[in-house]
Structures are given as C-alpha cells and as structure tokens.
Design a protein around this motif. Structure first.
Motif, PDB file in Angstrom:
ATOM      1  N   ALA A 115       0.833  -1.209   0.000  1.00 20.83           N
ATOM      2  CA  ALA A 115       0.000   0.000   0.000  1.00 20.83           C
ATOM      3  C   ALA A 115       0.866   1.255   0.000  1.00 20.83           C
ATOM      4  N   VAL A 116       1.961   1.219   0.753  1.00 18.72           N
ATOM      5  CA  VAL A 116       2.846   2.386   0.831  1.00 18.72           C
ATOM      6  C   VAL A 116       3.527   2.611  -0.517  1.00 18.72           C
ATOM      7  N   ARG A 117       3.933   1.521  -1.137  1.00 20.64           N
ATOM      8  CA  ARG A 117       4.580   1.634  -2.454  1.00 20.64           C
ATOM      9  C   ARG A 117       3.612   2.239  -3.474  1.00 20.64           C
ATOM     10  N   ASP A 118       2.355   1.778  -3.461  1.00 17.22           N
ATOM     11  CA  ASP A 118       1.349   2.326  -4.389  1.00 17.22           C
ATOM     12  C   ASP A 118       1.034   3.787  -4.044  1.00 17.22           C
ATOM     13  N   ALA A 119       1.038   4.110  -2.745  1.00 15.96           N
ATOM     14  CA  ALA A 119       0.792   5.500  -2.339  1.00 15.96           C
ATOM     15  C   ALA A 119       1.873   6.403  -2.916  1.00 15.96           C
ATOM     16  N   ASP A 120       3.102   5.912  -2.915  1.00 17.15           N
ATOM     17  CA  ASP A 120       4.222   6.712  -3.434  1.00 17.15           C
ATOM     18  C   ASP A 120       3.991   7.059  -4.914  1.00 17.15           C
ATOM     19  N   ARG A 121       3.527   6.087  -5.676  1.00 21.31           N
ATOM     20  CA  ARG A 121       3.245   6.340  -7.102  1.00 21.31           C
ATOM     21  C   ARG A 121       2.149   7.387  -7.264  1.00 21.31           C
ATOM     22  N   ILE A 122       1.123   7.254  -6.444  1.00 24.49           N
ATOM     23  CA  ILE A 122      -0.027   8.164  -6.583  1.00 24.49           C
ATOM     24  C   ILE A 122       0.340   9.569  -6.133  1.00 24.49           C
ATOM     25  N   ILE A 123       1.203   9.676  -5.148  1.00 28.70           N
ATOM     26  CA  ILE A 123       1.650  11.007  -4.712  1.00 28.70           C
ATOM     27  C   ILE A 123       2.363  11.691  -5.876  1.00 28.70           C
ATOM     28  N   GLY A 124       3.184  10.932  -6.602  1.00 34.11           N
ATOM     29  CA  GLY A 124       3.857  11.490  -7.787  1.00 34.11           C
ATOM     30  C   GLY A 124       2.857  11.953  -8.831  1.00 34.11           C
ATOM     31  N   LEU A 125       1.838  11.135  -9.033  1.00 36.49           N
ATOM     32  CA  LEU A 125       0.794  11.460 -10.019  1.00 36.49           C
ATOM     33  C   LEU A 125       0.028  12.725  -9.602  1.00 36.49           C
ATOM     34  N   LEU A 126      -0.308  12.794  -8.306  1.00 41.51           N
ATOM     35  CA  LEU A 126      -1.051  13.967  -7.806  1.00 41.51           C
ATOM     36  C   LEU A 126      -0.196  15.229  -7.929  1.00 41.51           C
ATOM     37  N   GLU A 127       1.108  15.083  -7.685  1.00 38.17           N
ATOM     38  CA  GLU A 127       2.005  16.236  -7.839  1.00 38.17           C
ATOM     39  C   GLU A 127       2.021  16.694  -9.294  1.00 38.17           C
ATOM     40  N   SER A 128       2.075  15.713 -10.214  1.00 37.92           N
ATOM     41  CA  SER A 128       2.119  16.094 -11.636  1.00 37.92           C
ATOM     42  C   SER A 128       0.791  16.707 -12.084  1.00 37.92           C
ATOM     43  N   MET A 129      -0.282  16.409 -11.351  1.00 33.57           N
ATOM     44  CA  MET A 129      -1.578  17.029 -11.664  1.00 33.57           C
ATOM     45  C   MET A 129      -1.713  18.403 -10.995  1.00 33.57           C
ATOM     46  N   GLY A 130      -0.722  18.783 -10.207  1.00 32.42           N
ATOM     47  CA  GLY A 130      -0.713  20.120  -9.590  1.00 32.42           C
ATOM     48  C   GLY A 130      -1.501  20.229  -8.297  1.00 32.42           C
ATOM     49  N   LYS A 131      -1.848  19.092  -7.676  1.00 31.69           N
ATOM     50  CA  LYS A 131      -2.611  19.151  -6.418  1.00 31.69           C
ATOM     51  C   LYS A 131      -1.698  19.649  -5.288  1.00 31.69           C
ATOM     52  N   SER A 132      -2.202  20.560  -4.493  1.00 35.20           N
ATOM     53  CA  SER A 132      -1.404  21.094  -3.389  1.00 35.20           C
ATOM     54  C   SER A 132      -2.314  21.757  -2.351  1.00 35.20           C
ATOM     55  N   PRO A 133      -2.126  21.466  -1.045  1.00 32.76           N
ATOM     56  CA  PRO A 133      -1.186  20.480  -0.533  1.00 32.76           C
ATOM     57  C   PRO A 133      -1.685  19.038  -0.714  1.00 32.76           C
ATOM     58  N   ILE A 134      -0.719  18.113  -0.659  1.00 35.35           N
ATOM     59  CA  ILE A 134      -1.033  16.686  -0.635  1.00 35.35           C
ATOM     60  C   ILE A 134      -0.662  16.206   0.760  1.00 35.35           C
ATOM     61  N   LYS A 135      -1.633  15.640   1.487  1.00 28.64           N
ATOM     62  CA  LYS A 135      -1.362  15.211   2.865  1.00 28.64           C
ATOM     63  C   LYS A 135      -1.686  13.737   3.034  1.00 28.64           C
ATOM     64  N   LEU A 136      -1.066  13.143   4.036  1.00 32.73           N
ATOM     65  CA  LEU A 136      -1.149  11.691   4.210  1.00 32.73           C
ATOM     66  C   LEU A 136      -1.941  11.286   5.453  1.00 32.73           C
ATOM     67  N   ILE A 137      -2.783  10.267   5.272  1.00 36.39           N
ATOM     68  CA  ILE A 137      -3.459   9.620   6.414  1.00 36.39           C
ATOM     69  C   ILE A 137      -2.972   8.174   6.464  1.00 36.39           C
ATOM     70  N   VAL A 138      -2.472   7.759   7.617  1.00 31.27           N
ATOM     71  CA  VAL A 138      -2.100   6.350   7.779  1.00 31.27           C
ATOM     72  C   VAL A 138      -3.239   5.676   8.547  1.00 31.27           C
ATOM     73  N   ASN A 139      -3.854   4.710   7.912  1.00 34.24           N
ATOM     74  CA  ASN A 139      -5.046   4.065   8.465  1.00 34.24           C
ATOM     75  C   ASN A 139      -4.744   2.632   8.903  1.00 34.24           C
ATOM     76  N   ARG A 140      -5.487   2.181   9.884  1.00 30.52           N
ATOM     77  CA  ARG A 140      -5.451   0.805  10.374  1.00 30.52           C
ATOM     78  C   ARG A 140      -4.159   0.435  11.088  1.00 30.52           C
ATOM     79  N   ILE A 141      -3.606   1.395  11.821  1.00 21.05           N
ATOM     80  CA  ILE A 141      -2.418   1.093  12.642  1.00 21.05           C
ATOM     81  C   ILE A 141      -2.837   0.201  13.817  1.00 21.05           C
ATOM     82  N   ARG A 142      -2.040  -0.814  14.067  1.00 20.33           N
ATOM     83  CA  ARG A 142      -2.266  -1.674  15.244  1.00 20.33           C
ATOM     84  C   ARG A 142      -1.052  -1.552  16.147  1.00 20.33           C
ATOM     85  N   PRO A 143      -1.192  -0.707  17.188  1.00 18.58           N
ATOM     86  CA  PRO A 143      -0.034  -0.375  18.029  1.00 18.58           C
ATOM     87  C   PRO A 143       0.706  -1.596  18.566  1.00 18.58           C
TER      88      PRO A 143
END
Ligand code: ADP
Ligand code: MG
Length: 266
Positions: free
Chosen positions: A149-177
């Motif tokens: 999921a993190v690897r795919d997120a990295d690709r999409i962040i690049g895509l969103l940057e190339s689309m000019g989206k700003s800011p781009i922020k991250l949510i990390v979901n389903r953490i199990r402490p």
C-alpha cells in the motif's frame, strides 16, 4: 471563506478512502462548516451507505451530468447535521461515466455554496481516478502500513504532484499499536520515511469503524472512540489547528508512555 476542494484517494484499493471521506466530512460539518461529500467512485457507490443516506437517493451525480435533474436536486442533506450534504453516484455506470471537465464543472457549481467539497475517489491506479480528482485543488492520500500500500501510495503522490494538487497530505489508516510494538507492522515513522508528504493523521485499526459503516452512522455520532477522535483531529488539522498526535498505546503511564507517545502519532 473560500471553498476548499479536496480529493481523498490512495494507491491501493480498500485502504479506507470512503470511510475517511464520510468521517472527515461529518467532523468538519460538526465544527460548523458547510460540507458536501461527493461520491466520485462511479460504479461502486459506497459513500451513501457509509453515511447512512442510501434510502434518501432520488438523483445521482450521473443524473446531473446527463441533464436529468438540477445539481441541487442531487444534493442530500444529512438530517443529523444540517451543514452536511452528499451527492451520490450511480452503481450502474462504468468508471469513465464522468469526464474531468464534467467533474470540474460540478465542483465549480458547488463551490459558492460550501466551505468544503470532499471527493471520494477510486484508487489512483484505477480508471476514473483522474476524472474524480479533476475538480479538486488539494489531496488526502490514505494508506495502510503495509509495504504494498505504501509503495502504491508513493506512485499516486507522484501522479497527484504532476496534476498540480497542493497540498497533498497523508493519512495512515489501520495502525495496530501492539503489532508495531512487536515489530510486525510498519510504524508511522517508517511510512513517513518512505513517503515525502506531510502527515495529517493516523487512524487506529478499530472494529467500531466496521460497525459504524454497517449501521450508516459516522463515528462522531456515537460514543467516543479512538478512531472517531482521530478523524476529529484530522478535520481540525485540515483547518490549520495544531493538534498534538494522540497516544495510541493504551493505559501506559510513566516514562515509557512518553517515549512511546513520541514515536506513535495518532
Ligand atoms: P476504500 O474506500 O479505500 O476502498 P473503505 O473505506 O471502503 O476503503 O474501507 C475498506 C474496508 O476496511 C471497510 O470494510 C472498512 O470498514 C474497513 N476499514 C477501513 N478503515 C478501518 C479501520 N481503521 N479499522 C477497521 N476497519 C477499517
Ligand atoms: Mg471506496
């Protein structure tokens, strides 16, 4: 206030985009903002169910685009929070039923009446993602702490940057402490080391999310849960408030708790 338009997306599917859209929309509305959540995941149609509004659908986004109704006829007002609205999508259509230009027009037409437009989208590698994201200026990327999921997120962040989206922020979901503690799950810091975006929140893995989705009750409507608190904190951070990250490790006192708190953001 000028309307902010935010797409909620991810690289991988099933990581919690729709859950995040519904809960952040409800939390922003509870803080007094006028919010519309738009289901941009054409063909799946999940947002109305998670928001508990599926029985109120008369017209959809597709009806607006096809000229079967006016935009305000497709807006459903949530009776529990009167500044919360949604626009559902159709299940019977394919993912390319809404073009980028059509989505931009819908957002431009909604903007004068709202403080926030949140767009639930398909995962970034799927068809329809670019169209769903077209009307948004900003992006929230959801990932789970799994390597794929993190690897795919990295690709999409690049895509969103190339689309000019700003800011781009991250949510990390389903953490199990407890799994993070045992070294069996990536920690939030591990995820942040890989992804070059700012963190806006961490949601614990919480079974109350499943019950809330099944009953169509966004978490803020029921008793306090850690996940509900986390969504409220995200909505505050979106509005520029500095909210400390919550301690996801339960009932720990003393020095260890503060050390862990430092490493576990929520
Ligand atoms: P997406 O929109 O990215 O496909 P969903 O929001 O539909 O993802 O979530 C996928 C599934 O995971 C749903 O069954 C949802 O209830 C569950 N889920 C999402 N976030 C959590 C969480 N923090 N804890 C437990 N279950 C979750
Ligand atoms: Mg979804």
């Amino acid at each position: 206030m000028k309307c902010r338009t935010i797409v909620i997306t991810s690289g991988k599917g099933g990581v919690g985009k729709t859950t995040a859209t519904a809960n952040i929309a409800a939390a922003l509305a509870q803080s007094g903002y006028k919010v519309v959540a738009v289901d941009g995941d054409v063909g799946l149609r999940n947002l109305d169910v998670i928001m508990g509004l599926e029985n109120r659908i008369v017209y959809t986004l597709i009806d607006v685009i096809e000229g079967n109704c006016r935009l305000n006829q497709a807006l459903i007002r949530d009776k529990r929070l009167d500044s919360l609205y949604m626009i559902p999508t159709a299940q019977s259509k394919t993912k390319d039923a809404v073009s980028a230009e059509q989505m931009e027009k819908i957002c431009a037409d909604l903007a004068p009446d709202f403080d926030f437009i949140l767009i639930d989208s398909p995962a970034g590698i799927e068809a329809g993602f670019r169209n769903a994201a077209a009307g948004a200026a900003e992006a929230l990327v959801v990932t789970t702490p799994e390597v794929s999921a993190v690897r795919d997120a990295d690709r999409i962040i690049g895509l969103l940057e190339s689309m000019g989206k700003s800011p781009i922020k991250l949510i990390v979901n389903r953490i199990r402490p407890e799994m993070v503690k045992r070294g069996e799950m990536l920690s939030v810091d591990d995820v942040l080391d890989i992804l070059a975006v700012d963190l806006v929140g961490v949601i614990p893995d919480d079974k109350s999310i499943i019950t809330s989705a099944n009953s169509g009750e966004p978490l803020i409507f029921s008793a306090a849960t850690k996940a509900g608190e986390a969504f409220k904190n995200i909505s505050k951070r979106i509005c520029g408030e500095r909210v400390p990250f919550m301690d996801l490790f339960d009932n720990d006192g003393g020095v260890w708790a503060s050390i862990r708190r430092f490493f576990s953001k929520g």
